[in-house]
Design a protein around this motif. Structure first.
Motif, PDB file in Angstrom:
ATOM      1  N   GLN A  12       0.824  -1.199   0.000  1.00 57.07           N
ATOM      2  CA  GLN A  12       0.000   0.000   0.000  1.00 57.07           C
ATOM      3  C   GLN A  12       0.864   1.258   0.000  1.00 57.07           C
ATOM      4  O   GLN A  12       2.042   1.219   0.391  1.00 57.07           O
ATOM      5  CB  GLN A  12      -0.908   0.007   1.229  1.00 57.07           C
ATOM      6  CG  GLN A  12      -1.989  -1.066   1.194  1.00 57.07           C
ATOM      7  CD  GLN A  12      -2.949  -0.941   2.370  1.00 57.07           C
ATOM      8  OE1 GLN A  12      -2.572  -0.504   3.451  1.00 57.07           O
ATOM      9  NE2 GLN A  12      -4.194  -1.353   2.153  1.00 57.07           N
ATOM     10  N   THR A  13       0.273   2.340  -0.401  1.00 54.48           N
ATOM     11  CA  THR A  13       0.963   3.636  -0.357  1.00 54.48           C
ATOM     12  C   THR A  13       1.481   3.889   1.050  1.00 54.48           C
ATOM     13  O   THR A  13       0.761   3.694   2.028  1.00 54.48           O
ATOM     14  CB  THR A  13       0.009   4.763  -0.781  1.00 54.48           C
ATOM     15  OG1 THR A  13      -0.385   4.552  -2.143  1.00 54.48           O
ATOM     16  CG2 THR A  13       0.675   6.110  -0.654  1.00 54.48           C
ATOM     17  N   LYS A  86       5.066   5.135  -3.177  1.00 52.97           N
ATOM     18  CA  LYS A  86       3.990   5.872  -3.829  1.00 52.97           C
ATOM     19  C   LYS A  86       3.492   5.080  -5.025  1.00 52.97           C
ATOM     20  O   LYS A  86       4.243   4.250  -5.575  1.00 52.97           O
ATOM     21  CB  LYS A  86       4.513   7.222  -4.323  1.00 52.97           C
ATOM     22  CG  LYS A  86       5.171   8.069  -3.256  1.00 52.97           C
ATOM     23  CD  LYS A  86       5.776   9.324  -3.879  1.00 52.97           C
ATOM     24  CE  LYS A  86       6.486  10.173  -2.840  1.00 52.97           C
ATOM     25  NZ  LYS A  86       7.084  11.393  -3.444  1.00 52.97           N
ATOM     26  N   PRO A  87       2.264   5.329  -5.459  1.00 48.75           N
ATOM     27  CA  PRO A  87       1.770   4.623  -6.651  1.00 48.75           C
ATOM     28  C   PRO A  87       2.691   4.801  -7.863  1.00 48.75           C
ATOM     29  O   PRO A  87       2.829   3.868  -8.667  1.00 48.75           O
ATOM     30  CB  PRO A  87       0.410   5.260  -6.881  1.00 48.75           C
ATOM     31  CG  PRO A  87      -0.044   5.661  -5.511  1.00 48.75           C
ATOM     32  CD  PRO A  87       1.209   6.123  -4.821  1.00 48.75           C
ATOM     33  N   GLU A  88       3.321   5.944  -7.969  1.00 45.86           N
ATOM     34  CA  GLU A  88       4.216   6.174  -9.106  1.00 45.86           C
ATOM     35  C   GLU A  88       5.512   5.369  -9.033  1.00 45.86           C
ATOM     36  O   GLU A  88       6.301   5.378  -9.978  1.00 45.86           O
ATOM     37  CB  GLU A  88       4.536   7.664  -9.260  1.00 45.86           C
ATOM     38  CG  GLU A  88       5.019   8.343  -8.002  1.00 45.86           C
ATOM     39  CD  GLU A  88       3.896   9.055  -7.267  1.00 45.86           C
ATOM     40  OE1 GLU A  88       2.787   8.471  -7.133  1.00 45.86           O
ATOM     41  OE2 GLU A  88       4.126  10.200  -6.817  1.00 45.86           O
ATOM     42  N   THR A  90       5.314   2.189  -8.831  1.00 45.05           N
ATOM     43  CA  THR A  90       4.927   0.931  -9.442  1.00 45.05           C
ATOM     44  C   THR A  90       5.701   0.715 -10.735  1.00 45.05           C
ATOM     45  O   THR A  90       5.692   1.574 -11.621  1.00 45.05           O
ATOM     46  CB  THR A  90       3.418   0.917  -9.731  1.00 45.05           C
ATOM     47  OG1 THR A  90       2.707   0.950  -8.488  1.00 45.05           O
ATOM     48  CG2 THR A  90       3.019  -0.327 -10.515  1.00 45.05           C
ATOM     49  N   VAL A 121       2.375  -0.601  -6.110  1.00 48.05           N
ATOM     50  CA  VAL A 121       1.980   0.206  -4.959  1.00 48.05           C
ATOM     51  C   VAL A 121       0.545   0.653  -5.174  1.00 48.05           C
ATOM     52  O   VAL A 121       0.244   1.365  -6.131  1.00 48.05           O
ATOM     53  CB  VAL A 121       2.897   1.421  -4.780  1.00 48.05           C
ATOM     54  CG1 VAL A 121       2.515   2.179  -3.502  1.00 48.05           C
ATOM     55  CG2 VAL A 121       4.360   0.995  -4.731  1.00 48.05           C
ATOM     56  N   SER A 122      -0.328   0.217  -4.303  1.00 48.55           N
ATOM     57  CA  SER A 122      -1.741   0.545  -4.439  1.00 48.55           C
ATOM     58  C   SER A 122      -2.065   1.838  -3.700  1.00 48.55           C
ATOM     59  O   SER A 122      -1.487   2.144  -2.652  1.00 48.55           O
ATOM     60  CB  SER A 122      -2.595  -0.592  -3.893  1.00 48.55           C
ATOM     61  OG  SER A 122      -2.362  -0.749  -2.504  1.00 48.55           O
ATOM     62  N   SER A 123      -2.993   2.572  -4.258  1.00 48.07           N
ATOM     63  CA  SER A 123      -3.363   3.866  -3.665  1.00 48.07           C
ATOM     64  C   SER A 123      -4.507   3.707  -2.686  1.00 48.07           C
ATOM     65  O   SER A 123      -5.110   2.644  -2.568  1.00 48.07           O
ATOM     66  CB  SER A 123      -3.750   4.851  -4.770  1.00 48.07           C
ATOM     67  OG  SER A 123      -4.794   4.318  -5.541  1.00 48.07           O
TER      68      SER A 123
END
Length: 123
Positions: A12-13, A86-88, A90, A121-123
């Motif tokens: 997760q984030t 962070k999701p970015e 990923t 990475v999930s938001s």
């Protein structure tokens, strides 16, 4: 030198992961090592690099303060500790090595590569 990356997964984030890159062969300790990543729709990106004895490191601006690269030459292994993900972030993460002294940030400067390990990475 053959490289094998591992440690990817779903997080997760704000979470953390540690990637490992195990090397076979006698030249690991004389190789500059690095991590790169490839995200969907983006170019190959340098993430972090470390010199032969671990005394010098280099990071992409996007990961500075969040990621830490390290190596253990006794175990022929390199690590990437990733925090505050962070999701970015990923991407598929690849470890790479090069013969030489300097830490370069361009893919073509590296001589051998491991297979990738996916970090999501999930938001």
């Amino acid at each position: 030198v053959q490289l094998q990356a591992s440690g990817g997964g779903l997080v997760q984030t704000g979470g953390s992961l540690r990637l490992s890159c195990a090397a076979s062969g006698r030249t690991f300790s004389t190789s500059v090592m690095g991590w790169f990543r490839l995200a969907p729709g983006k170019d190959f990106e340098f993430v972090a690099g470390i010199n032969r004895n671990g005394g010098s490191t280099r990071y992409a601006e996007s990961v500075k303060g969040r990621f830490t690269i390290s190596r253990d030459n006794a175990w022929n292994t390199m690590y990437l500790q990733m925090s505050s993900l962070k999701p970015e972030d990923t991407a598929v993460y690849y470890c790479a090595g090069r013969n030489g002294v300097a830490i370069f940030t361009t893919k073509c400067d590296y001589d051998y590569w491991g297979q990738g390990t996916l970090v999501t990475v999930s938001s």
